[in-house]
Enzyme design. Structure first.
Site, mmCIF file in Angstrom:
data_model
loop_
_atom_site.group_PDB
_atom_site.id
_atom_site.type_symbol
_atom_site.label_atom_id
_atom_site.label_comp_id
_atom_site.label_asym_id
_atom_site.label_seq_id
_atom_site.Cartn_x
_atom_site.Cartn_y
_atom_site.Cartn_z
ATOM 1 N N THR A 71 0.843 -1.203 0.000
ATOM 2 C CA THR A 71 0.000 0.000 0.000
ATOM 3 C C THR A 71 0.878 1.252 0.000
ATOM 4 O O THR A 71 0.658 2.183 -0.790
ATOM 5 C CB THR A 71 -0.921 -0.006 1.241
ATOM 6 O OG1 THR A 71 -1.736 -1.176 1.170
ATOM 7 C CG2 THR A 71 -1.780 1.231 1.311
ATOM 8 N N ASN A 148 -5.116 -9.282 -7.995
ATOM 9 C CA ASN A 148 -5.301 -9.982 -6.728
ATOM 10 C C ASN A 148 -6.563 -10.842 -6.698
ATOM 11 O O ASN A 148 -6.639 -11.814 -5.965
ATOM 12 C CB ASN A 148 -5.332 -8.987 -5.563
ATOM 13 C CG ASN A 148 -6.149 -7.756 -5.856
ATOM 14 O OD1 ASN A 148 -5.883 -7.039 -6.829
ATOM 15 N ND2 ASN A 148 -7.158 -7.500 -5.051
ATOM 16 N N CYS A 320 -9.020 -7.404 0.417
ATOM 17 C CA CYS A 320 -8.444 -6.166 0.952
ATOM 18 C C CYS A 320 -9.496 -5.099 1.203
ATOM 19 O O CYS A 320 -9.220 -4.095 1.829
ATOM 20 C CB CYS A 320 -7.363 -5.629 0.017
ATOM 21 S SG CYS A 320 -5.992 -6.763 -0.093
#
Ligand code: PLP
Length: 380
Positions: A71, A148, A320
């Site tokens: 991040t 992802n 996430c």
């Protein structure tokens, strides 16, 4: 015993990684900036880790900027590179992780033009749309190497060549690709790349932005000038040491584990298809451990909860952003109908998973789907 099939969310630190880290959580607690013996030992450990990380992605150690994770690395590239440029255009794919998509939106609020590149129904970026986007003056381009959710691998080298021809800085988020497929910074031809330790059997709290030395970056965290002035703050020595060890481990065993993961994935694809599920990104190149599917008319969250009760940890949509019940933005960008996207479930295998676990999972899934379909039929 619960079976863990959520390795794209995070992985358990490997024993070897833990062993490498432990001394730096005990006696070796020096600050890597200190000039005494304690500091020197910590500094040497950080240098060694930097070389281990660099080797895995084919760069020099001096190109590795340690940060707290993926991040932060993505934010550092987008905000840090933009700070050196006149506000022109920032180009990102429509399937980026929120930690790329949101900083790009933030640039748009500051006057940049934000252009999202379309993806095809199989999840691959539309290269014609990249060309179309790059007809406007462009400062930054960011396209992830592997998604992802779907695991789809983007043609980053081709996109980087196009970006370079237009003199834009090219970045890739390689968090989900690292350790699963070869990731070579030079071969990709990017100017910056994001990687993270906890996705490759390393600890949480360490990652890196790998940079081309010509890339001009301003720090987003200011202070004592650590990490070549790009990331101030006392280095997280144990986590960095663990990251280095995880990279070394990945380099040693990637070929072997990727072959095994691919076998587990192929059997899962076949099994879930036989149960009437739709697989997203099928037909596109994908990282070997990921399968992402939906059973029509079955809610993904419900399926995840039922599978959890049956002993299997899988993810719905993007892990996430797990508090959101909106359908996955990645699937919507691929043109998947919202009703089907709401059913999305991701299975992501890791090094300790076995073929027997996959068989048990497929049986459990079959039973859960039968029950949920019966309930849906009654509700209708
Ligand atoms: N980028 C991608 C593609 C990811 O999957 C993730 C984590 O899920 C991140 C970035 C964020 O990485 P970190 O958890 O290290 O901040």
């Amino acid at each position: 015993m619960h079976v863990y099939f959520d390795h794209n969310a995070t992985t358990a630190p490997d024993e070897r990684v833990l062993e490498a880290m432990l001394p730096f959580l005990k006696g070796e607690y020096g600050n890597a900036s200190s000039r005494h013996e304690f500091g020197t030992r910590a500094r040497k450990a950080v240098s060694r880790a930097r070389e281990q990380v660099a080797r895995l992605v084919n760069v020099q150690g001096s190109q590795v900027v340690f940060v707290s994770g993926g991040t932060e690395a993505n934010n550092l590239f987008i905000k840090g590179a933009a700070a050196y440029l006149k506000s022109t255009q920032v180009v990102v794919s429509g399937v980026e992780h929120p930690c790329v998509a949101k900083p790009a939106q933030d640039l748009a609020r500051q006057g940049w033009k934000l252009r999202k590149i379309a993806v095809r129904p199989n999840g691959l970026v539309d290269l014609a749309d990249v060309d179309a986007a790059l007809t406007d003056p462009t400062g930054l381009v960011s396209v992830m190497l592997a998604n992802n959710e779907t695991g789809v691998i983007q043609p980053v080298a081709e996109i980087a060549a196009k970006a370079r021809a237009k003199r834009a800085w090219m970045h890739t988020d390689a968090v989900q690709a690292l350790g699963k497929i070869p990731v070579d910074f030079e071969a990709l031809g990017v100017h910056a790349m994001t990687i993270s330790a906890h996705k490759i059997y390393g600890p949480k709290g360490a990652g890196a932005l790998v940079v081309d030395k010509r890339l001009e970056l301003k720090p987003i965290i200011h202070g004592g000038g650590h990490e070549m002035g790009l990331r101030s703050g006392t280095e997280n020595v144990p986590a960095i040491v663990g990251f280095g060890s995880a990279c070394e481990l990945a380099a040693e065993r990637m070929d072997k584990i990727s072959r095994k993961l691919q076998e587990l994935r192929e059997r899962t694809d076949q099994g879930v298809s036989a149960l009437g599920a739709v697989i997203f990104g099928q037909g596109a190149p994908r990282i070997p451990n990921t399968t992402y599917f939906a059973a029509p008319n079955i809610d993904g969250e419900t399926l995840v909860i039922e599978l959890d009760k049956a002993g299997f940890a899988v993810a719905s949509g993007a892990a996430c952003s797990s508090t959101s019940t909106e359908p996955s933005a990645t699937l919507l960008a691929m043109g998947v109908a919202p009703e089907l996207a709401r059913g999305a479930v991701r299975v992501s295998f890791g090094v300790h998973n076995t073929a027997a676990q996959v068989e048990d999972f497929l049986q459990a899934l079959s039973a859960v789907l039968k029950r949920l379909r019966r309930l849906t039929a009654i509700a209708v």
